[in-house]
Design an enzyme around this catalytic site. Structure first.
Site, PDB file in Angstrom:
ATOM      1  CG  HIS A  28       1.724  -2.765 -15.278  1.00  0.00           C
ATOM      2  ND1 HIS A  28       1.258  -3.895 -14.630  1.00  0.00           N
ATOM      3  CD2 HIS A  28       2.686  -3.197 -16.125  1.00  0.00           C
ATOM      4  CE1 HIS A  28       1.902  -4.959 -15.078  1.00  0.00           C
ATOM      5  NE2 HIS A  28       2.770  -4.565 -15.983  1.00  0.00           N
TER       6      HIS A  28
ATOM      7  N   GLY B 267       0.787  -1.241   0.000  1.00  0.00           N
ATOM      8  CA  GLY B 267       0.000   0.000   0.000  1.00  0.00           C
ATOM      9  C   GLY B 267       0.815   1.286   0.000  1.00  0.00           C
TER      10      GLY B 267
ATOM     11  CG  ASN C  60      -3.636  -1.263 -12.280  1.00  0.00           C
ATOM     12  OD1 ASN C  60      -3.389  -1.307 -11.077  1.00  0.00           O
ATOM     13  ND2 ASN C  60      -3.039  -2.067 -13.150  1.00  0.00           N
TER      14      ASN C  60
HETATM   15  C1  GRF Z   1       3.453  -1.321  -7.509  1.00  0.00           C
HETATM   16  O1  GRF Z   1       4.703  -1.610  -8.057  1.00  0.00           O
HETATM   17  C2  GRF Z   1       2.405  -1.196  -8.595  1.00  0.00           C
HETATM   18  O2  GRF Z   1       2.912  -0.709  -9.789  1.00  0.00           O
HETATM   19  C3  GRF Z   1       1.938  -2.613  -8.786  1.00  0.00           C
HETATM   20  O3  GRF Z   1       1.974  -3.181  -7.501  1.00  0.00           O
HETATM   21  C4  GRF Z   1       2.920  -2.493  -6.691  1.00  0.00           C
HETATM   22  C5  GRF Z   1       2.195  -2.052  -5.469  1.00  0.00           C
HETATM   23  O4  GRF Z   1       3.035  -1.518  -4.499  1.00  0.00           O
HETATM   24  N1  GRF Z   1       0.644  -2.650  -9.432  1.00  0.00           N
HETATM   25  P1  GRF Z   1       2.414  -0.839  -3.234  1.00  0.00           P
HETATM   26  O5  GRF Z   1       1.465  -1.848  -2.595  1.00  0.00           O
HETATM   27  O6  GRF Z   1       1.671   0.393  -3.689  1.00  0.00           O
HETATM   28  O7  GRF Z   1       3.535  -0.502  -2.317  1.00  0.00           O
END
Ligand code: GRF
Length: 201
Positions: free
Chosen positions: A108, A11, A106
């Site tokens: 990525h 998160g 989202n």
């Molecule tokens: C991030 O690298 C995002 O791009 C991917 O999942 C990861 C989540 O990291 N979808 P966090 O939970 O926000 O620290």
């Protein structure tokens, strides 16, 4: 704008967006956090911030359609206007997509359309970039559809792959850019500088 989060693990992206709301950088209000993982950092962060936190998963609701409807209803109950996926590991169901047409986004951790799709998440993405020999990776923010990593791209930023990078060192450099690009992009959506597409386009 009322924003909601779906997050499965750490998160940190969610936290950077919450912090931007608190500092006034972002004119948005986090209204609810939903996670499929009862032990996620995301739910703990939500509780620490006083944001309603819900654990909704196949463990609590076995039927896939019922779970999807419950997620949609929960988001609607908090008058969500924009749904932000922040490391959410589940596919978004038809009821949730229908309740928020082209209003789910989202992030990525690479330059889509490269290294996207089912099974491409977390360190697997960075490992694939390193294995490819690409000299740059980056961050993509896109609208969510029923297919993984397929919707309209709203923002991208390049991140260099450096000599001797491991997947871990690349992930760290990319994550720092994720935190700023997600906030900037949501601010642009809130201000109208980025127009979300009409559903289905
Ligand atoms: C991030 O690298 C995002 O791009 C991917 O999942 C990861 C989540 O990291 N979808 P966090 O939970 O926000 O620290």
């Amino acid at each position: 704008m009322n924003i909601a989060f779906l997050a499965s693990h750490r998160g940190s992206n969610m936290q950077s967006i919450i912090d931007a709301c608190k500092s006034g950088l972002l004119a948005a209000r986090p209204v609810v956090v939903i996670s499929n993982n009862a032990d996620s950092g995301a739910l703990a962060r939500a509780q620490a911030e006083g944001i309603p936190a819900h654990h909704l998963s196949s463990k609590s609701i076995a039927d896939e359609d019922e779970l999807d409807k419950c997620i949609a209803d929960t988001l609607l109950q908090y008058e969500t206007e924009l749904v932000i996926l922040a490391g959410y590991m589940k596919r978004i169901g038809v009821s949730t997509l229908a309740a928020f047409p082209a209003r789910i986004i989202n992030i990525h951790p690479c330059l889509l359309p490269k290294y996207g799709g089912q099974g491409m998440y977390g360190m697997r993405v960075h490992e694939a970039v390193i294995a490819s020999g690409d000299k740059e990776s980056g961050v993509t923010i896109h609208v969510v559809t029923g297919e993984y990593d397929k919707g309209a791209i709203l923002a991208q930023r390049k991140v260099p792959v450096e000599e001797g990078d491991s997947a871990e060192s690349l992930a760290k450099r990319v994550l720092a850019v994720e935190h700023t690009l997600y906030v900037e992009t949501i601010a642009n959506i809130v201000s109208g500088n980025i127009e979300l597409p009409v559903a289905g386009s």
